[in-house]
Design an enzyme around this catalytic site. Structure first.
Site, mmCIF file in Angstrom:
data_model
loop_
_atom_site.group_PDB
_atom_site.id
_atom_site.type_symbol
_atom_site.label_atom_id
_atom_site.label_comp_id
_atom_site.label_asym_id
_atom_site.label_seq_id
_atom_site.Cartn_x
_atom_site.Cartn_y
_atom_site.Cartn_z
ATOM 1 N N SER A 314 5.654 -12.441 17.760
ATOM 2 C CA SER A 314 6.840 -13.123 16.614
ATOM 3 C C SER A 314 7.450 -14.097 16.865
ATOM 4 O O SER A 314 8.264 -13.857 18.527
ATOM 5 C CB SER A 314 7.233 -11.750 16.159
ATOM 6 N N HIS A 404 9.948 -6.389 10.522
ATOM 7 C CA HIS A 404 9.323 -5.733 10.493
ATOM 8 C C HIS A 404 10.045 -3.798 11.163
ATOM 9 O O HIS A 404 9.605 -2.985 11.501
ATOM 10 C CB HIS A 404 9.024 -6.186 12.461
#
Length: 465
Positions: A314, A404
């Protein structure tokens, strides 16, 4: 209502100085003001008729469709008036809420408690909720509401009266578009061209640069999924791109390398989520439920039972801006040994200014060797940003981290120059992060986050000090 599109705004009037209720009740003698007030009342009547609780949802949906048809041809000023009316004229009935609350409190512990709770819940259904629900009835209504919110979002800072309308839309979307109600479909090179084109259009994390690039992302050793809602046929709401590997990925270029050999799917044990893109501006900030990743994981495990590790690669979009603001504190909190090493590398006393000056260009960042003291300083800053930096409300400061970690992941590993592109350097000095989805610990990690503790691995924790 068609005439509202032709109204001319009064340049002397400031929306922040006069509320919509004052406009509606104003009997100023100026022709322009009277004309504007008349059209506002007509618009309000149409909206009230749409949300009328005495008519069926079917009829309300027909009326909503007429309002939407007018809105499509309305001027920007007329649309703003419509937003303000929706926000200010369809507010909760405060007295009814208070009465229902008092009745519920009085009924607690009695046989009437359940019915009092039902009455309280009904009191929370505002006229605005009912109005917006009517727009969702007709076939194009969901599309209309998503586009409506996309228009409102840029206006929120300068017109705070729209906050209630925005909040109501966000709450309704979170209910209507929960992942449990979405259809998960795999997107492949054999999918309709219109879907592949939408993937190219909406990719928000790593730009797709060519047809060869998109073909690589849809190859046999990759998986790409789209989430669809029944009321928005052919229009994906979310794209999820996955690479199947034998270890955690530490950099994005190998994943996007069009000439790399395909992975051996029989030996793959790790699924890397390297891009999750929300395709609709009007759904910004809307939670799709914490099962989004779970749905994809379940689909992957059905096809590849040998997969054991599920993680992301990410971006860290807010990191560089945060370093710019916190560099002084990060320098002041350094221990003596790393400070002396950094001074030797810089050739001058360490300060926020000297550190930031040395990191000013992409070339300077990319050139830092593995044992660089400045590189170690940046990694320490990254660990602190992801593991400790929070908003005033106690949530992780980084937007991707909020997503997340809110889904039960933990901060697993920082990756130096994971994204060496110009965008990656601009956002995070090239740093990327792996968030690990340990399927047996998702609830534990969510509980940690709720208690104010950001879950991080031992490796990341050791970098913080």
């Amino acid at each position: 209502m068609n005439d509202v599109a032709n109204q001319t705004p009064n340049p002397a009037e400031s929306p922040s100085q006069r509320t919509m209720r004052e406009r509606l009740g104003d009997m100023l003698s100026r022709v322009q003001e009277a004309w504007s007030g008349r059209e506002l009342r007509r618009t309000l009547e149409e909206l009230k008729a749409t949300g009328d609780p005495q008519v069926s949802d079917v009829e309300g949906g027909r009326r909503a469709a007429r309002v939407a048809a007018w809105y499509a041809g309305a001027s920007p000023e007329a649309r703003r008036h419509c937003w303000q009316l929706m926000s200010e004229q369809f507010a909760p009935d405060v007295s009814a809420l208070e009465s229902a609350r008092q009745a519920y409190e009085a009924a607690i512990g009695t046989p009437e408690e359940a019915s009092a709770e039902v009455a309280l819940r009904r009191a929370f259904v505002t006229p605005r909720t009912r109005l917006l629900q009517r727009f969702a009835v007709f076939p194009e209504g969901m599309r209309f509401l998503i586009d409506l919110r996309a228009e409102i979002l840029p206006e929120l800072k300068r017109d705070k009266r729209l906050a209630a309308l925005d909040a109501e839309l966000e709450q309704l979307f979170s209910t209507w578009l929960d992942v449990a109600f979405l259809d998960l479909q795999r997107i492949s090179w054999d999918s309709p061209a219109s879907l592949v084109e939408k993937l190219i259009q909406y990719e928000a994390v790593h730009d797709i640069t060519s047809w060869a690039d998109v073909k690589n992302r849809l190859d046999d050793d990759r998986r790409c999924y789209g989430f669809f809602h029944p009321r928005l046929p052919g229009e994906p709401l979310i794209f999820v791109e996955v690479a199947l590997l034998r270890e955690l990925a530490g950099a994005i270029p190998p994943l996007l390398d069009e000439h790399a050999d395909a992975a051996n799917l029989q030996k793959a044990n790790t699924a890397i989520f390297y891009s999750i893109s929300n395709t609709q501006t009007g759904l910004k900030g809307v939670s799709f439920g914490d099962s989004l990743i779970k749905r994809v994981v379940e689909e992957l495990k059905r096809e590849f039972p040998q997969l054991k590790t599920f993680a992301t690669l990410s971006p860290i979009p807010g990191f560089r801006a945060w370093v710019g603001k916190q560099a002084g504190e990060l320098v002041d909190s350094m221990a003596d040994k790393p400070r002396r090493a950094l001074e030797r590398e810089l050739g001058e006393p360490v300060s926020a200014e000297t550190v930031l000056a040395r990191l000013q260009t992409a070339e300077q960042v990319r050139a830092l060797p593995e044992k660089s003291a400045l590189r170690a300083w940046l990694l320490r800053a990254g660990a602190r940003y992801l593991g400790r930096a929070t908003t005033a409300g106690g949530r992780p400061q980084d937007a991707v981290a909020r997503f997340h970690l809110g889904n039960g992941a933990r901060v697993e590993r920082l990756n130096w120059l994971g994204d060496p592109s110009a965008k990656g350097i601009r956002q995070s000095y090239g740093l990327m992060v792996n968030y690990l989805y340990d399927l047996g610990k998702l609830d534990k990690h969510r509980a940690q986050l709720a208690s104010g503790e950001i879950p991080v691995s031992g490796a990341v924790e050791s970098l913080q000090d």
